[in-house]
Design a protein around this motif. Sequence first.
Motif, PDB file in Angstrom:
ATOM      1  N   THR A 504       0.843  -1.213   0.000  1.00 24.77           N
ATOM      2  CA  THR A 504       0.000   0.000   0.000  1.00 24.77           C
ATOM      3  C   THR A 504       0.868   1.248   0.000  1.00 24.77           C
ATOM      4  N   ASP A 505       1.967   1.185   0.750  1.00 20.67           N
ATOM      5  CA  ASP A 505       2.909   2.315   0.819  1.00 20.67           C
ATOM      6  C   ASP A 505       3.442   2.639  -0.582  1.00 20.67           C
ATOM      7  N   ALA A 506       3.852   1.604  -1.311  1.00 24.82           N
ATOM      8  CA  ALA A 506       4.419   1.804  -2.655  1.00 24.82           C
ATOM      9  C   ALA A 506       3.366   2.370  -3.618  1.00 24.82           C
ATOM     10  N   LYS A 507       2.138   1.828  -3.563  1.00 18.97           N
ATOM     11  CA  LYS A 507       1.065   2.339  -4.427  1.00 18.97           C
ATOM     12  C   LYS A 507       0.736   3.798  -4.114  1.00 18.97           C
ATOM     13  N   LEU A 508       0.706   4.101  -2.834  1.00 17.69           N
ATOM     14  CA  LEU A 508       0.365   5.464  -2.399  1.00 17.69           C
ATOM     15  C   LEU A 508       1.424   6.461  -2.861  1.00 17.69           C
ATOM     16  N   ARG A 509       2.692   6.124  -2.687  1.00 15.04           N
ATOM     17  CA  ARG A 509       3.764   7.047  -3.095  1.00 15.04           C
ATOM     18  C   ARG A 509       3.761   7.271  -4.610  1.00 15.04           C
ATOM     19  N   LYS A 510       3.455   6.217  -5.365  1.00 12.94           N
ATOM     20  CA  LYS A 510       3.382   6.352  -6.818  1.00 12.94           C
ATOM     21  C   LYS A 510       2.229   7.272  -7.215  1.00 12.94           C
ATOM     22  N   ALA A 511       1.073   7.081  -6.565  1.00 16.23           N
ATOM     23  CA  ALA A 511      -0.102   7.912  -6.865  1.00 16.23           C
ATOM     24  C   ALA A 511       0.147   9.369  -6.468  1.00 16.23           C
ATOM     25  N   LEU A 512       0.835   9.576  -5.353  1.00 17.43           N
ATOM     26  CA  LEU A 512       1.138  10.939  -4.898  1.00 17.43           C
ATOM     27  C   LEU A 512       2.052  11.656  -5.886  1.00 17.43           C
ATOM     28  N   LYS A 513       3.020  10.915  -6.404  1.00 16.81           N
ATOM     29  CA  LYS A 513       3.979  11.523  -7.340  1.00 16.81           C
ATOM     30  C   LYS A 513       3.273  11.978  -8.613  1.00 16.81           C
ATOM     31  N   GLU A 514       2.282  11.213  -9.046  1.00 17.55           N
ATOM     32  CA  GLU A 514       1.533  11.587 -10.258  1.00 17.55           C
ATOM     33  C   GLU A 514       0.582  12.754  -9.973  1.00 17.55           C
ATOM     34  N   TYR A 515       0.018  12.765  -8.756  1.00 19.97           N
ATOM     35  CA  TYR A 515      -0.975  13.796  -8.409  1.00 19.97           C
ATOM     36  C   TYR A 515      -0.312  15.134  -8.068  1.00 19.97           C
ATOM     37  N   ILE A 516       0.799  15.052  -7.338  1.00 23.17           N
ATOM     38  CA  ILE A 516       1.490  16.276  -6.903  1.00 23.17           C
ATOM     39  C   ILE A 516       2.699  16.477  -7.813  1.00 23.17           C
ATOM     40  N   GLN A 517       2.574  17.296  -8.816  1.00 19.42           N
ATOM     41  CA  GLN A 517       3.683  17.514  -9.754  1.00 19.42           C
ATOM     42  C   GLN A 517       4.364  18.862  -9.543  1.00 19.42           C
ATOM     43  N   ASP A 518       3.562  19.902  -9.274  1.00 24.17           N
ATOM     44  CA  ASP A 518       4.143  21.239  -9.097  1.00 24.17           C
ATOM     45  C   ASP A 518       4.351  21.590  -7.627  1.00 24.17           C
ATOM     46  N   GLY A 519       3.714  20.852  -6.737  1.00 18.75           N
ATOM     47  CA  GLY A 519       3.810  21.185  -5.312  1.00 18.75           C
ATOM     48  C   GLY A 519       5.106  20.676  -4.692  1.00 18.75           C
ATOM     49  N   THR A 520       5.370  21.179  -3.482  1.00 17.39           N
ATOM     50  CA  THR A 520       6.537  20.740  -2.710  1.00 17.39           C
ATOM     51  C   THR A 520       6.095  19.651  -1.749  1.00 17.39           C
ATOM     52  N   MET A 521       6.792  18.498  -1.789  1.00 22.02           N
ATOM     53  CA  MET A 521       6.468  17.399  -0.885  1.00 22.02           C
ATOM     54  C   MET A 521       7.590  17.232   0.133  1.00 22.02           C
ATOM     55  N   ILE A 522       7.186  17.169   1.420  1.00 19.69           N
ATOM     56  CA  ILE A 522       8.150  16.941   2.499  1.00 19.69           C
ATOM     57  C   ILE A 522       7.682  15.731   3.293  1.00 19.69           C
ATOM     58  N   TYR A 523       8.532  14.688   3.297  1.00 19.08           N
ATOM     59  CA  TYR A 523       8.222  13.476   4.058  1.00 19.08           C
ATOM     60  C   TYR A 523       9.079  13.459   5.318  1.00 19.08           C
ATOM     61  N   VAL A 524       8.489  13.036   6.416  1.00 17.91           N
ATOM     62  CA  VAL A 524       9.275  12.590   7.563  1.00 17.91           C
ATOM     63  C   VAL A 524       9.050  11.095   7.638  1.00 17.91           C
ATOM     64  N   GLY A 525      10.084  10.326   7.554  1.00 17.71           N
ATOM     65  CA  GLY A 525       9.898   8.882   7.495  1.00 17.71           C
ATOM     66  C   GLY A 525      10.967   8.112   8.252  1.00 17.71           C
ATOM     67  N   GLN A 526      10.618   6.873   8.587  1.00 16.12           N
ATOM     68  CA  GLN A 526      11.555   5.967   9.245  1.00 16.12           C
ATOM     69  C   GLN A 526      12.031   4.885   8.261  1.00 16.12           C
ATOM     70  N   ARG A 527      11.127   4.496   7.335  1.00 16.67           N
ATOM     71  CA  ARG A 527      11.482   3.442   6.396  1.00 16.67           C
ATOM     72  C   ARG A 527      12.330   4.003   5.259  1.00 16.67           C
ATOM     73  N   ILE A 528      13.386   3.344   4.960  1.00 19.87           N
ATOM     74  CA  ILE A 528      14.222   3.736   3.817  1.00 19.87           C
ATOM     75  C   ILE A 528      13.458   3.551   2.520  1.00 19.87           C
ATOM     76  N   SER A 529      12.597   2.518   2.464  1.00 16.78           N
ATOM     77  CA  SER A 529      11.821   2.275   1.243  1.00 16.78           C
ATOM     78  C   SER A 529      10.873   3.440   0.944  1.00 16.78           C
ATOM     79  N   THR A 530      10.469   4.163   1.978  1.00 18.61           N
ATOM     80  CA  THR A 530       9.551   5.293   1.804  1.00 18.61           C
ATOM     81  C   THR A 530      10.275   6.519   1.269  1.00 18.61           C
ATOM     82  N   VAL A 531      11.533   6.707   1.676  1.00 17.78           N
ATOM     83  CA  VAL A 531      12.226   7.968   1.370  1.00 17.78           C
ATOM     84  C   VAL A 531      13.275   7.842   0.263  1.00 17.78           C
ATOM     85  N   GLN A 532      13.604   6.625  -0.164  1.00 14.58           N
ATOM     86  CA  GLN A 532      14.755   6.462  -1.055  1.00 14.58           C
ATOM     87  C   GLN A 532      14.570   7.089  -2.435  1.00 14.58           C
ATOM     88  N   ASP A 533      13.319   7.307  -2.854  1.00 21.81           N
ATOM     89  CA  ASP A 533      13.080   7.915  -4.166  1.00 21.81           C
ATOM     90  C   ASP A 533      12.995   9.440  -4.107  1.00 21.81           C
TER      91      ASP A 533
END
Length: 576
Positions: A504-533
């Motif tokens: 679900t995490d991977a699907k969500l991040r992919k959908a967010l990247k397509e939806y948020i193109q011009d905005g600034t995204m700031i993640y606070v994360g613990q998982r490397i898989s969440t932040v590595q991209d």
Amino acid sequence: MLAMLKYIKPYSRSVVLIVILTLISTLLELLLPTLMANVVDIGIVNADIPYIVNTGGIMVGISLLAVVFTIAVIYLSAKVSLGFGKMVRRDLFVHVENFSLESFNKIGPASLITRTTNDIKQIQDVLNMTLRVMTRAPLMLVGGIILAVTREATLSLIFFVTLPLLVLGIFLIARNAIPLFTTLQQRTDRLNLVIRESLTGVRVIRAFNRVEAEKKRFDDANEAFRDTGIKVNKILSALFPFMMIIMNFTNVAIIWFGALRIDQGAMQVGNMMAFLQYAMMILISLIMLSLTFVMIPRAQASAKRVNEVLQLQAMITDPDVEVKDRGKKGLVEFRDVTFRYSGAEKPAVKNISFLCKPGETTAIVGGTGAGKSTLIQLILRFYDPESGVVLVNGVDTKQLTQKSLRQKIGYVPQKADLFNGTIAENIRFGKPEATDEEVLEVLQIAQAIDFVNEKEEGINSLLQQSGTNLSGGQKQRLSIARALLRKPEIYIFDDSFSALDYQTDAKLRKALKEYIQDGTMIYVGQRISTVQDADQIIVLDQGKIAGIGTHEELVRENTVYQEIVESQLFEEGGRR
């Protein structure tokens, strides 16, 4: 207490009317004993039946008028006091809503709830009694004394003994009771705090078998409240017996000495009956005043606590003139920012500088207590930095109003806070005018559409308080959908994917990247898989920046990041 008189201003006409009606009804009541004395001394003595009937009819009419005026006074007093309570409660709530987190935590939620409910209720009740009694009792006291002395000056000497005794007794009782009222309100605070913690933390209490310990903690707070309440009431319980003794002895003295004067022919029976009624009016008015004076100190203690909140200045305020954006929309910059929490020895973050650009994703990682969430709260201006500046769109956040700053941000907190209501109402929290289609779109992106559609009412399904009828992952996804619906310039996700499975995490991040193109995204994360991209990853260590770069750069060059990656790989290997 005087500081709160401004809330009575909207009801000034009603207050004036209360005073006028009270004055008229009191004068009418003061007239009744005189008329009764005339009935006895003129009508009965002379067997003048028409006089008795006429005077009796006047007395009935006066009594009915006095009742009507008294009912009107009671109604208007209730209207003024309840309206007063409503306005104070609203101002207190609005004032607290504008507090910075530091100001909010200074008093604490349990005490704020007590002050907004119990304390304002105390002031409201005393105001109601004051409007009904404090205008009536002095008029009756003064009027009764004047008419009593006018009718029988010699017999009035009894008051020189009884009134000082009554005033002295009331003073001594009130002096001992007043200090306990403040203590009683503090005990109420403590009791509310224990109840609130026990109810909100019920899962933890049961999981650690601390039910008996919590029962003891509640019993201690409950018994402290009870003991203080009993102590206050023991002192106040002496008030009524004391006043009744004084009243009864006054009656006995008036009848005794009045009978002697009647026997001597110096006084008529009707005059003694009227004097006895005036004496009762005088004593009752003193009792009414004493009850008010006993209640006023408790209201003063409550008013002081309410004023403490109202006078507590917000540490974060809006500028007089807002500065317009100077840079790109969504640009976030930290310039040498240092911040420490109130009372902390060390700064939570120190000498922080970085740039988050629109159209890019910035991830913040680090160990527990490294300062990740602190940076997010500084962007939102929940706190102001001790030194350095936080800029949004090229403007120092201190030069933006809090409303305009937060309108630029879609924030998903660590703890998914949902409210009692439907799913749609919760999603529309940041954009009330959004259509059902927009709600469904963001639910699709947040990977929440499946479990929402499974519910019988769909987006109109009711959520319980804090979303307790949802799992942690479901609550997180609804919180994400709520932030997406606003379509802000800056999206902040404060460890918002922790309850999601990897798929679900991977699907969500992919959908967010397509939806948020011009905005600034700031993640606070613990998982490397969440932040590595992410386009850039900021590594924090003990409140300082240990490195900034892409995943590949940091794996290659940064020791702190390497340790985080290795620890997670080791954990995953262990699970396998």
